[in-house]
Scaffold this motif. Structure first.
Motif, PDB file in Angstrom:
ATOM      1  N   UNK A  31       0.796  -1.231   0.000  1.00 35.37           N
ATOM      2  CA  UNK A  31       0.000   0.000   0.000  1.00 35.37           C
ATOM      3  C   UNK A  31       0.827   1.279   0.000  1.00 35.37           C
ATOM      4  N   UNK A  32       2.141   1.164   0.136  1.00 31.46           N
ATOM      5  CA  UNK A  32       2.987   2.346   0.218  1.00 31.46           C
ATOM      6  C   UNK A  32       3.130   3.066  -1.111  1.00 31.46           C
ATOM      7  N   UNK A  33       3.453   4.345  -1.037  1.00 36.07           N
ATOM      8  CA  UNK A  33       3.641   5.194  -2.200  1.00 36.07           C
ATOM      9  C   UNK A  33       5.108   5.593  -2.266  1.00 36.07           C
ATOM     10  N   UNK A  34       5.691   5.513  -3.452  1.00 38.48           N
ATOM     11  CA  UNK A  34       7.098   5.902  -3.625  1.00 38.48           C
ATOM     12  C   UNK A  34       7.176   7.428  -3.720  1.00 38.48           C
ATOM     13  N   UNK A  35       7.975   8.032  -2.845  1.00 38.37           N
ATOM     14  CA  UNK A  35       8.159   9.474  -2.798  1.00 38.37           C
ATOM     15  C   UNK A  35       9.645   9.804  -2.717  1.00 38.37           C
ATOM     16  N   UNK A  36       9.992  11.012  -3.123  1.00 43.38           N
ATOM     17  CA  UNK A  36      11.364  11.508  -2.963  1.00 43.38           C
ATOM     18  C   UNK A  36      11.486  12.186  -1.613  1.00 43.38           C
ATOM     19  N   UNK A  37      12.660  12.073  -1.007  1.00 41.07           N
ATOM     20  CA  UNK A  37      12.912  12.706   0.288  1.00 41.07           C
ATOM     21  C   UNK A  37      14.356  13.181   0.344  1.00 41.07           C
ATOM     22  N   UNK A  38      14.569  14.263   1.057  1.00 41.21           N
ATOM     23  CA  UNK A  38      15.918  14.758   1.309  1.00 41.21           C
ATOM     24  C   UNK A  38      16.239  14.472   2.776  1.00 41.21           C
TER      25      UNK A  38
END
Length: 105
Positions: free
Chosen positions: A30-37
């Motif tokens: 169910x997770x969503x791939x996101x960018x993070x710093x």
């Protein structure tokens, strides 16, 4: 008393391991791939199996804007060089308590 304590401890360990697998499966499904710093990453301990316990602060790019997310996780020491402050990383985000790092292999 001792005859109950042993099976209770074994049940607790098996339940905890099962919970970790369930948590990882939920994030994967169910997770969503996101960018993070990575704002900060601090090792709080290590395990005999080659993993490190870390506390992190991430600036995550959500569809509606950026937000600071803090938490703790266990990561393989092999991938530790990818978790340095200032670096961009992809994460699989379910909620603030359920985040998985996606490492370059």
């Amino acid at each position: 008393m001792e005859s109950i304590l042993g099976p209770l401890i074994i049940f607790g360990v098996v339940f905890w391991i099962g919970w970790l697998f369930y948590k990882d499966a939920r994030i994967e499904k169910h997770g969503v791939v996101l960018n993070a710093k990575i704002i900060s990453m601090r090792e709080t301990g290590s395990n005999d199996g080659g993993s490190s316990n870390v506390r992190y602060s991430l600036l995550v790019d959500f569809p509606d804007g950026q937000r600071l997310v803090e938490g703790k996780n266990t990561v393989s020491t092999f991938y530790g060089s990818q978790l340095e402050p200032g670096k961009e990383i992809k994460i699989k985000y379910l909620d603030d308590n359920n985040i998985a790092f996606i490492f370059n292999k």
